[in-house]
Motif scaffolding. Sequence first.
Motif, PDB file in Angstrom:
ATOM      1  N   HIS A  54       0.835  -1.206   0.000  1.00  0.00           N
ATOM      2  CA  HIS A  54       0.000   0.000   0.000  1.00  0.00           C
ATOM      3  C   HIS A  54       0.863   1.246   0.000  1.00  0.00           C
ATOM      4  O   HIS A  54       2.079   1.182   0.080  1.00  0.00           O
ATOM      5  N   HIS A  56       1.369   3.824   2.071  1.00  0.00           N
ATOM      6  CA  HIS A  56       2.044   4.452   3.210  1.00  0.00           C
ATOM      7  C   HIS A  56       3.561   4.355   3.030  1.00  0.00           C
ATOM      8  O   HIS A  56       4.094   3.339   2.605  1.00  0.00           O
ATOM      9  N   ASP A  58       6.083   4.017   4.901  1.00  0.00           N
ATOM     10  CA  ASP A  58       6.920   2.972   5.523  1.00  0.00           C
ATOM     11  C   ASP A  58       6.950   1.690   4.680  1.00  0.00           C
ATOM     12  O   ASP A  58       7.760   0.794   4.927  1.00  0.00           O
ATOM     13  N   HIS A  59       6.105   1.631   3.645  1.00  0.00           N
ATOM     14  CA  HIS A  59       6.079   0.476   2.744  1.00  0.00           C
ATOM     15  C   HIS A  59       6.491   0.830   1.312  1.00  0.00           C
ATOM     16  O   HIS A  59       6.787  -0.058   0.521  1.00  0.00           O
ATOM     17  N   HIS A 114      -7.237  -1.745   5.722  1.00  0.00           N
ATOM     18  CA  HIS A 114      -6.375  -0.731   6.321  1.00  0.00           C
ATOM     19  C   HIS A 114      -7.084   0.614   6.163  1.00  0.00           C
ATOM     20  O   HIS A 114      -8.221   0.661   5.676  1.00  0.00           O
ATOM     21  N   ASP A 136      -0.464  -4.524   7.933  1.00  0.00           N
ATOM     22  CA  ASP A 136      -1.249  -3.294   7.899  1.00  0.00           C
ATOM     23  C   ASP A 136      -2.721  -3.562   7.563  1.00  0.00           C
ATOM     24  O   ASP A 136      -3.267  -3.066   6.579  1.00  0.00           O
TER      25      ASP A 136
HETATM   26 ZN   LIG Z   1       0.002   1.457   6.562  1.00  0.00          ZN
END
Ligand SMILES: [Zn+2]
Length: 246
Positions: A54, A56, A58-59, A114, A136
Amino acid sequence: MKLFCIGSSSRGNGYVLQSSNGGALLIECGMPLVEVKKVLGWKLSSIAGCVVSHRHKDHSKYLPEYLKFGIHALALEDVFASFPKLNRTFCKSIEPMHGYKVGSFKVFALPVVHDVPCLGFVIEHDEMGKLLFVTDTMMLEYRVANLNHIMIEANYSDELLEDAISSGSTVSSTRERLLESHMELKTTEQILRTTDLTAVNEVVLLHLSGRHSNAEQFRALIAEAVGKPVYVANPGIEINVSKIPY
Ligand SMILES: [Zn+2]
Ligand SMILES: [Zn+2]
């Protein structure tokens, strides 16, 4: 087949599956490419592709860097659209409930829940068998049969979250956000208890919260529930995920 964990938290997520002939699949691009290079002995040519759950950061933060080095990325359109002026040459938009071939890996995208569109993955390879990757998400609607490996989020426990809220280290509005976006320990346990684990070699716990988790407590509780080796995806760990590990 080896699984390397490069990062597994809100500070950055990245995992590498490397087969014995060197072919590799990356999961998430939330860690700098140099970390992947270290794991793969600087051989980027062996990378079949990178799947991203996804948008976000951090990914997905390093997606432009991965693409610049010619790595094929598979992700929801929402992920690509979150980067303005992205060079789409190596981008493949994927959809939930569809399967894709990435080198010698097969990837099936599962919808998860999520606060932005997000996918889980069922990844298959001759050497590895079938691996479930889920992060997530507040829950998992599906149970996947004949799994050999499970990587699943165990973000927080209600108990540690409530402690943090009462001590003032976490604001109470965090509770509502987490409830709808990340996996509580009992949900992780419940999913594992209702999944056929007969052929599962190990469970890897992902994306533990810095403030609302306790790695050893989480590991022990899940190990007790599943009766299989359980690991916490600490950066730097390497796990043999061959179908027959011995
Ligand atoms: Zn996330
Ligand atoms: Zn995350």
